[in-house]
Structure formats: structure tokens, C-alpha cells
Design an enzyme around this catalytic site. Structure first.
Site, PDB file in Angstrom:
ATOM      1  N   ALA A   1      -4.627  -1.209  -0.694  1.00  0.00           N
ATOM      2  CA  ALA A   1      -5.942  -1.842  -0.875  1.00  0.00           C
ATOM      3  C   ALA A   1      -5.803  -3.367  -0.891  1.00  0.00           C
ATOM      4  CB  ALA A   1      -6.582  -1.361  -2.177  1.00  0.00           C
TER       5      ALA A   1
ATOM      6  N   THR B   1       0.331  -3.802   7.178  1.00  0.00           N
ATOM      7  CA  THR B   1       0.897  -2.455   7.183  1.00  0.00           C
ATOM      8  C   THR B   1      -0.070  -1.429   7.761  1.00  0.00           C
ATOM      9  OG1 THR B   1       1.565  -0.678   5.688  1.00  0.00           O
ATOM     10  CG2 THR B   1       0.097  -2.298   4.770  1.00  0.00           C
ATOM     11  N   ASP B   2       0.477  -0.326   8.254  1.00  0.00           N
ATOM     12  CA  ASP B   2      -0.390   0.769   8.727  1.00  0.00           C
ATOM     13  C   ASP B   2      -1.064   1.494   7.565  1.00  0.00           C
ATOM     14  OD1 ASP B   2       1.866   2.061   7.698  1.00  0.00           O
ATOM     15  OD2 ASP B   2       2.260   3.274   9.479  1.00  0.00           O
ATOM     16  N   GLU B   3      -0.590   1.234   6.327  1.00  0.00           N
ATOM     17  CA  GLU B   3      -1.148   1.959   5.171  1.00  0.00           C
ATOM     18  C   GLU B   3      -2.609   1.596   4.920  1.00  0.00           C
ATOM     19  OE1 GLU B   3       1.524   2.330   1.832  1.00  0.00           O
ATOM     20  OE2 GLU B   3       3.258   2.046   3.108  1.00  0.00           O
TER      21      GLU B   3
ATOM     22  N   ASN C   1       6.563   2.103   8.773  1.00  0.00           N
ATOM     23  CA  ASN C   1       7.706   1.934   7.854  1.00  0.00           C
ATOM     24  C   ASN C   1       8.932   1.394   8.578  1.00  0.00           C
ATOM     25  OD1 ASN C   1       5.903   3.947   6.565  1.00  0.00           O
ATOM     26  ND2 ASN C   1       7.490   3.936   4.987  1.00  0.00           N
TER      27      ASN C   1
ATOM     28  N   ASP D   1       5.157  14.644  -7.584  1.00  0.00           N
ATOM     29  CA  ASP D   1       4.657  13.877  -6.437  1.00  0.00           C
ATOM     30  C   ASP D   1       4.134  12.506  -6.875  1.00  0.00           C
ATOM     31  OD1 ASP D   1       4.119  13.410  -3.805  1.00  0.00           O
ATOM     32  OD2 ASP D   1       2.572  14.952  -3.606  1.00  0.00           O
TER      33      ASP D   1
ATOM     34  N   ASP E   1       5.829 -20.203  -5.186  1.00  0.00           N
ATOM     35  CA  ASP E   1       4.915 -19.057  -5.199  1.00  0.00           C
ATOM     36  C   ASP E   1       3.795 -19.363  -4.206  1.00  0.00           C
ATOM     37  OD1 ASP E   1       2.877 -17.231  -5.896  1.00  0.00           O
ATOM     38  OD2 ASP E   1       3.596 -17.143  -7.972  1.00  0.00           O
TER      39      ASP E   1
ATOM     40  N   ARG F   1       6.304   9.807   7.829  1.00  0.00           N
ATOM     41  CA  ARG F   1       6.260   8.371   8.083  1.00  0.00           C
ATOM     42  C   ARG F   1       6.789   8.135   9.502  1.00  0.00           C
ATOM     43  NH1 ARG F   1       3.464   8.996   4.325  1.00  0.00           N
ATOM     44  NH2 ARG F   1       3.491   7.945   2.300  1.00  0.00           N
TER      45      ARG F   1
ATOM     46  N   LYS G   1      -3.435  -5.096   0.585  1.00  0.00           N
ATOM     47  CA  LYS G   1      -3.116  -5.553   1.956  1.00  0.00           C
ATOM     48  C   LYS G   1      -4.381  -5.511   2.816  1.00  0.00           C
ATOM     49  CE  LYS G   1       0.430  -6.493   3.535  1.00  0.00           C
ATOM     50  NZ  LYS G   1       1.214  -7.758   3.588  1.00  0.00           N
TER      51      LYS G   1
ATOM     52  N   TYR H   1      -1.462  -0.974  -3.579  1.00  0.00           N
ATOM     53  CA  TYR H   1      -0.741  -1.783  -2.575  1.00  0.00           C
ATOM     54  C   TYR H   1      -1.539  -1.878  -1.286  1.00  0.00           C
ATOM     55  CZ  TYR H   1       2.398  -2.621   1.401  1.00  0.00           C
ATOM     56  OH  TYR H   1       2.940  -3.090   2.582  1.00  0.00           O
TER      57      TYR H   1
ATOM     58  N   ASN I   1       9.808  13.289   5.268  1.00  0.00           N
ATOM     59  CA  ASN I   1      10.816  12.688   4.381  1.00  0.00           C
ATOM     60  C   ASN I   1      12.057  13.572   4.250  1.00  0.00           C
ATOM     61  OD1 ASN I   1       9.051  10.574   3.940  1.00  0.00           O
ATOM     62  ND2 ASN I   1       8.163  11.531   2.098  1.00  0.00           N
TER      63      ASN I   1
ATOM     64  N   ALA J   1       5.239 -12.748   2.770  1.00  0.00           N
ATOM     65  CA  ALA J   1       5.361 -12.644   1.304  1.00  0.00           C
ATOM     66  C   ALA J   1       4.317 -11.700   0.730  1.00  0.00           C
ATOM     67  CB  ALA J   1       5.218 -14.021   0.661  1.00  0.00           C
TER      68      ALA J   1
END
Ligand code: NAD
Ligand code: TYD
Length: 360
Positions: free
Chosen positions: A164, A136-138, A191, A296, A61, A226, A166, A162, A261, A84
Site C-alpha cells: 500500500a 514493485t508488482d505487489e 521478486n 501463514d 534519510d 512468485r 509503494k 508495504y 515457494n 530507498a
């Protein structure tokens, strides 16, 4: 011989990256893959390289400081490529804490152990040591439907637990760069799709459902956008950033391939029908009637789109795989690895699928 420490190498992008690196640098590099083998980690992804002398797998881990310190103590690590993470937005909504633990605390452990191993007594670092943090681009939040792109200078505005987590990890890496001149880069990617992607994410989930005649659950109105990138193009970009990028810089990596999508799902149905043999029984049920609009996602980001101008101008990377080709390659891979999909979708995945889509 350069030694890489890859975290999360049993996951989707990490395993594709390891394959890419052995294809590119065969015999010139050694890779140590450290992965906790969560539900998303699968050693089957690496079975064709597991006997190589220049490859070794360690189950650990990244939050386990003693285990990571031991790896740095035993091996002369030249490069860290840090994949990871907990990665699925839908899982982060009911269960955010594990995202903070792995993505933030795990990144802190990786940074601290690499810093301790590479730092000299005067506070500078050994030559030619590099850490690459895959993000990520998020982290940039959501764009309007009708315009704008994410640039490296776009302010962070994450919405999901997620993204936040990253974003917090990225900030930690930036703090190491600014405070210690730690030799790192960050990449923020759009993506990905391709072989070995766990069937909880849009493309493999739709593929698996279509092949089994199950409904194709589209969140909301299906018009969220995306920017899809073929995973090998991403692997190439990571290597180029690490070898040719300016240390301390962030590079955005995108596919120049924005799609709603619902468009992705139509393309997948058409491509499946094109690729399945005429006498394949599954042709009977693969059609648009499988498409089902469901509730949604909470806080669903409307549009992501990367401007990969900086990486092109400074490093010369640009996406090479057109979506029409990439999706055919991806579907062909899943056709040839139906046993992989069966193993991935048995057990825990079944429980997850029932919880996530029940009543929607
Ligand atoms: P994945 O979920 O397929 O794989 C994650 C891997 O990390 C798994 O092998 C898992 O076992 C391992 N892992 C999880 N927690 C761990 C821990 N505590 N210690 C050690 N290993 C652990 O993810 P992916 O899609 O391959 O994403 C890889 C990276 O790329 C992530 O950092 C993700 O945020 C980033 N990213 C992914 C995408 C995408 O489209 N998939 C896009 C942009 C960025
Ligand atoms: P996903 O693959 O989870 O990636 P991300 O949320 O990180 O972008 O989802 C991609 C898009 O597809 C996203 O807008 C949510 C949507 N989606 C569905 O409509 N149905 C599904 O079953 C899934 C998994 C995703």
C-alpha cells in the site's frame, strides 16, 4: 559526464545496480549514493568501489528535506534512481508507520527536491533530466493460481502495508507526471534474487538456514507463487527504461519465471547438494527434513506474475538469466562471502529472527 543520484544504494538491488552501472559505463558517469543505512543498508556491499573518484556516499534519510536539497544544490544531478524504501512485507505487518514515512513521505521529498532543482521559470524542465522510481508488482494485488498476469494497465489493489505504501508512492509520481509533466518513469518489478540480498527474504533466508542446519520455515501450504528475476537483469532493465523508455510511462519488469515457494526450496536443496564438496560436513543435514510448515503470513498474496510485454516491445529488454543458472550464481556468491552473511545475521537480525519465527 552524467551524474546519478541513487537512493538506497547500500541495499540489495541498489548496490547491484551501482556495480552494474560502473561495469557498463566505467569512467563516463558519476554516482552519488544516498542511504540512511537502516538495518537493510550495508556499505560492505560497495567496498570494492568506495575509493573511486566518480563515486560518493552520503549518509542521509530521504525524508530529511534539507539534506536532500543540499545534495541537489551542491551537485548537478542528471538522473535520479530511487530505490530507498522499507521493503519487507513481514516487517510492515506489525510496524506499518515507518513504511508510510519512508516510502510515501520520502518519495514526496525526493520528487519535490528534484522538481525544484530541475524546473525552469516557465514551468518546463531542464533538458535531459530524468527521475526513475523503482516499484514493485505487489501494488497490483494478488492473482488467481490458474491464470492472468499483471500488465501496466492492471488496477492497483495492494494488500499489505508495504505494498500500500509503494502504491501511494507510485501515485505521487504519477501525479507529478500528470500535473507538472515531470520527467519520470516508474518500473514495477517482480521478486529479485542474487548477491547481497538481506537474509530476511525467502532465498537468502533459506540458504542461510540450510547451511546452519536450521529449519526451513514455509508459510502456509508453500504454494504461493512468485515470479523470480535475477538482480542483474533488473539493473539492466532500469538503465534501459531510463535511457530508452518514453517519459511518463510505467514499465513492468518480470522474470518469466513463476515458481511456488516450495519448488524454490526443493531447487535450493538440490543445488546446494550439487555444489557443496563431497567432504563438506554440512551435507549431512541438508535435506528435505529441514522443511517445516509454519503459520501463514497475514493477508498472504497467492500469486504474482508479470507480463513484461511492453518493455520487450518498446525497449527490447527481456530477462536473460534462467533460474537454474541464477540460483547457482547466487549460491556461489554466498559461499564466497560467508563473512558477509555472518555480519548481516549478527546483532539486530538475530533479534528480528527470534521475534518473527518464535512460536510459529
Ligand atoms: P533493501 O531493503 O535491500 O534496501 C533498501 C535500502 O534503502 C537500504 O540500503 C536502506 O538503508 C535504504 N533506506 C531505507 N530507508 C531509508 C531512508 N529513509 N532514507 C534513505 N535510505 C533508506 O531493498 P531492495 O530489495 O534493494 O529494494 C529496492 C527497491 O526495489 C525498493 O524500492 C523496493 O520496493 C523495490 N523492489 C524490490 C523487490 C525485491 O524483490 N527485492 C522487488 C520489486 C521492487
Ligand atoms: P519474500 O522474500 O518476503 O518476498 P515477498 O513477500 O515480497 O514476495 O517472500 C517470498 C515468498 O516466500 C512469499 O510468498 C512468502 C514466502 N516466505 C516463506 O514461506 N517463508 C519465509 O521465511 C519467508 C521470508 C518468505
Amino acid at each position: 559526464m552524467r551524474t546519478y543520484l541513487v537512493t538506497g544504494g547500500a541495499g540489495f538491488i541498489g548496490s547491484n545496480y551501482i556495480h552494474y552501472m560502473f561495469r557498463k559505463y566505467d569512467g563516463q558517469i558519476k554516482i552519488i549514493n544516498v542511504d540512511a543505512l537502516t538495518y537493510a543498508g550495508n556499505l560492505e556491499n560497495l567496498k570494492d568501489i568506495e575509493d573511486r573518484e566518480n563515486y560518493c556516499f552520503i549518509k542521509a534519510d530521504i525524508c530529511d528535506k534539507a539534506a536532500i536539497e543540499e545534495i541537489f544544490a551542491k551537485h548537478e544531478i542528471d538522473r535520479v534512481v530511487h530505490f530507498a524504501a522499507e521493503t519487507h512485507v513481514d516487517r510492515s505487518i506489525p510496524n506499518p508507520e515507518i513504511f508510510v514515512q519512508t516510502n510515501v513521505m520520502g518519495t514526496a521529498v525526493m520528487l519535490n527536491c528534484a522538481k525544484a532543482a530541475w524546473e525552469l521559470t516557465d514551468g518546463s524542465f531542464q533538458a535531459d533530466k530524468k527521475f526513475l522510481h523503482v516499484s514493485t508488482d505487489e501494488v497490483y494485488g494478488s492473482l488467481e493460481e490458474d491464470g492472468g498476469y499483471f500488465y501496466e494497465t492492471t488496477p492497483y489493489a495492494p494488500h499489505s502495508p508495504y505494498s500500500a505504501s509503494k502504491a501511494a508512492a507510485d501515485m505521487l509520481v504519477k501525479s507529478y507526471i500528470d500535473t507538472y509533466q515531470f520527467p519520470a518513469n516508474i518500473t514495477n518489478c517482480s521478486n529479485n534474487y542474487g548477491p547481497y540480498q538481506f537474509p530476511e527474504k525467502l532465498i537468502p533466508l533459506m540458504l542461510n538456514n540450510a547451511l546452519h542446519g536450521k529449519k526451513l520455515p514455509v508459510y502456509g501450504d508453500g504454494k504461493n507463487v512468485r515470479d523470480w528475476l535475477y538482480v542483474d537483469d533488473h539493473a539492466k532493465a532500469i538503465d534501459m527504461v531510463q535511457e530508452q523508455g518514453r517519459l511518463g510511462e510505467t514499465y513492468n519488469i518480470g522474470g518469466h519465471n513463476e515458481k511456488q515457494n516450495i519448488e524454490i526450496i526443493h531447487i535450493m536443496i538440490d543445488t546446494l547438494l550439487e555444489m557443496l564438496p563431497e567432504d563438506d560436513a554440512r551435507r549431512k543435514w541438508i535435506n528435505e527434513d529441514l522443511i517445516t510448515y509454519v503459520q501463514d503470513r497475514k493477508g498472504h498474496d497467492r500469486r504474482y506474475a508479470i507480463a513484461p510485454d511492453k518493455i520487450k516491445a518498446e525497449i527490447g529488454w527481456e530477462p536473460e538469466t534462467m533460474f537454474a543458472d541464477g540460483i547457482k550464481k547466487t549460491i556461489a556468491w554466498y559461499f564466497a562471502h560467508e563473512d558477509w552473511m555472518e555480519n548481516a545475521t549478527s546483532g539486530d537480525y538475530q533479534k528480528y529472527y527470534e521475534q518473527m519465527y518464535q512460536g510459529k
